[in-house]
Design a protein around this motif. Structure first.
Motif, PDB file in Angstrom:
ATOM      1  N   UNK A 112       0.830  -1.209   0.000  1.00 21.11           N
ATOM      2  CA  UNK A 112       0.000   0.000   0.000  1.00 21.11           C
ATOM      3  C   UNK A 112       0.863   1.256   0.000  1.00 21.11           C
ATOM      4  N   UNK A 113       1.959   1.233   0.729  1.00 25.41           N
ATOM      5  CA  UNK A 113       2.860   2.387   0.744  1.00 25.41           C
ATOM      6  C   UNK A 113       3.432   2.653  -0.647  1.00 25.41           C
ATOM      7  N   UNK A 114       3.759   1.601  -1.372  1.00 24.58           N
ATOM      8  CA  UNK A 114       4.271   1.778  -2.732  1.00 24.58           C
ATOM      9  C   UNK A 114       3.218   2.419  -3.636  1.00 24.58           C
ATOM     10  N   UNK A 115       1.946   2.086  -3.400  1.00 28.03           N
ATOM     11  CA  UNK A 115       0.878   2.727  -4.169  1.00 28.03           C
ATOM     12  C   UNK A 115       0.737   4.200  -3.787  1.00 28.03           C
ATOM     13  N   UNK A 116       0.896   4.509  -2.516  1.00 28.65           N
ATOM     14  CA  UNK A 116       0.880   5.912  -2.075  1.00 28.65           C
ATOM     15  C   UNK A 116       1.994   6.699  -2.748  1.00 28.65           C
ATOM     16  N   UNK A 117       3.152   6.080  -2.856  1.00 27.61           N
ATOM     17  CA  UNK A 117       4.320   6.755  -3.434  1.00 27.61           C
ATOM     18  C   UNK A 117       4.067   7.218  -4.860  1.00 27.61           C
ATOM     19  N   UNK A 118       3.238   6.488  -5.591  1.00 27.74           N
ATOM     20  CA  UNK A 118       2.970   6.835  -6.984  1.00 27.74           C
ATOM     21  C   UNK A 118       2.280   8.191  -7.120  1.00 27.74           C
ATOM     22  N   UNK A 119       1.689   8.682  -6.058  1.00 30.56           N
ATOM     23  CA  UNK A 119       0.906   9.914  -6.122  1.00 30.56           C
ATOM     24  C   UNK A 119       1.547  11.083  -5.393  1.00 30.56           C
ATOM     25  N   UNK A 120       2.820  10.932  -5.071  1.00 30.51           N
ATOM     26  CA  UNK A 120       3.542  11.998  -4.377  1.00 30.51           C
ATOM     27  C   UNK A 120       4.669  12.502  -5.267  1.00 30.51           C
ATOM     28  N   UNK A 121       4.825  13.800  -5.336  1.00 31.21           N
ATOM     29  CA  UNK A 121       5.967  14.412  -6.013  1.00 31.21           C
ATOM     30  C   UNK A 121       7.012  14.773  -4.958  1.00 31.21           C
ATOM     31  N   UNK A 122       8.191  14.204  -5.087  1.00 33.34           N
ATOM     32  CA  UNK A 122       9.237  14.367  -4.079  1.00 33.34           C
ATOM     33  C   UNK A 122      10.286  15.388  -4.512  1.00 33.34           C
ATOM     34  N   UNK A 123      10.849  16.138  -3.552  1.00 33.59           N
ATOM     35  CA  UNK A 123      12.001  16.992  -3.876  1.00 33.59           C
ATOM     36  C   UNK A 123      13.233  16.125  -4.128  1.00 33.59           C
ATOM     37  N   UNK A 124      14.223  16.689  -4.722  1.00 33.44           N
ATOM     38  CA  UNK A 124      15.408  15.937  -5.143  1.00 33.44           C
ATOM     39  C   UNK A 124      16.123  15.257  -3.979  1.00 33.44           C
TER      40      UNK A 124
END
Length: 373
Positions: free
Chosen positions: A328-340
């Protein structure tokens, strides 16, 4: 959410550090008796960095809100569906019956015919487990279906087919049809023909009154092991749409055959982002080596293999598996834009310029939200 944040913000600095998050994970991932599951430090770190989107080593309250709504709450109060795959007459006692199935049977089933395991265990889950949704897939083939050995002569074999003379084909041979589409196909006896007795769900299978039915293998030119896609992924069934409409996150998959249609359905469920459990003793398969290979792949992709006796506690959120939490965390990650500076920035979605080329310096900037999967 406020109470949870306060409980784990031990130093009361208004944020959650890695040690506090580790304590949260220990409390979150427990079996039904309250015993914590083991997570290694790398797993905890990976999970922390998914939700510490800034990458500064301290999860702010704003970041925790997303962690709570998109992850913790869904683990504690999951929405679950039972997906029963192809428990049809032809696979039980008809033209493609598994006469010598290999299953992982529970002790209490020692006196049952293993070939009927999918019939006896699934009703017990239906009676005792509070699933939010019930789905049943059916192989539903037209008479001229490509998988039937009886039809091998009505299509052109490709030049690279291992067998060039259709008249010399035997059951379970692999051939390649020229197409379109060009198709590698195992040859089965005619089975589950639309509107036939063989295509009906077995009379001893208990069907939920509000169940959803999914038909697969309806295209004469394509086989379809999975309840989600045909074998070449050229088309989808309605299963994914039905499940997402109900807000389901967790799938418990069982049926016939473990190493063919059940496994294919589980693989696609994981690919589509669902937290996936294959219920081994409510399924039956053909080849032990292939069954174990399917189990290993499911586990490698953060799914789990469970016994039917474990399902109730999982559906109720009392048995919370770290593998499914990680998925589930990996699915959450798909929808987050991360800084470098966050290592997860390499997963940021890229967008294209007007000319269709990828712009490597831009990412989709939608606010983080969990995929309803």
């Amino acid at each position: 959410m406020e109470a949870c944040f306060a409980a784990f913000d031990k130093d009361e600095d208004g944020s959650i550090n890695i040690n506090e998050f580790s304590a949260l994970c220990k409390a979150l991932f427990r079996n039904e008796k309250g015993k914590p599951y083991k997570l290694d430090s790398q797993q905890v770190s990976d999970l922390f960095m998914i939700f510490n989107t800034s990458g500064d080593g301290s999860m702010s309250k704003q970041e925790f809100v997303y962690c709570w709504n998109g992850w913790i709450k869904k683990i504690v109060r999951p929405q679950s569906a039972l997906v029963v795959v192809d428990v049809q007459n032809d696979f039980i006692s008809g033209s493609l019956a598994l006469h010598r199935p290999v299953i992982e049977a529970a002790e209490e089933q020692d006196n049952l015919e293993t070939r009927d395991a999918a019939l006896y265990i699934q009703p017990r889950m239906l009676d005792t487990v509070p699933f939010d949704m019930h789905c049943y897939s059916l192989d539903w083939h037209p008479k001229d279906h490509i998988s039937f050995i009886e039809n091998v002569g009505i299509r052109t074999l490709a030049a690279d087919s291992p067998i060039q003379d259709g008249g010399k084909c035997n059951l379970y041979d692999l051939v390649i049809f020229e197409g379109p589409p060009k198709t590698s196909q195992i040859l089965w006896p005619a089975h589950c023909i639309q509107e036939s007795w063989g295509a009906e769900l077995h009379k001893d299978l208990k069907v939920h009154p509000n169940a959803k039915t999914v038909f697969k293998g309806v295209n004469p030119q394509l086989d379809s092991y999975s309840a989600f896609y045909d074998n070449q992924k050229l088309s989808k069934t309605i299963l994914d749409e039905l499940i997402r409409k109900e807000g389901v996150s967790d799938l418990y998959i069982c049926g016939i055959a473990t190493d063919v249609c059940v496994a294919s359905t589980a693989f696609h469920a994981l690919e589509l982002g669902f937290r996936t459990a294959l219920v081994s003793d409510a399924s039956r398969g053909i080849n032990l080596e292939n069954i174990n290979a399917a189990y290993n792949r499911i586990k490698e992709e953060h799914g789990v293999i469970v016994n039917s006796t474990e399902v109730k506690a999982m559906v109720q959120g009392r048995d919370r598996r770290p593998e499914l939490g990680y998925k589930l965390a990996l699915e959450c990650r798909k929808n987050i834009t991360y800084p470098a500076k966050n290592k997860n920035s390499k997963y940021n979605k890229q967008i294209t310029n007007n000319d269709g080329n990828m712009n490597g310096n831009e990412t989709i900037s939608n606010p983080p939200q969990l995929v309803r999967a």
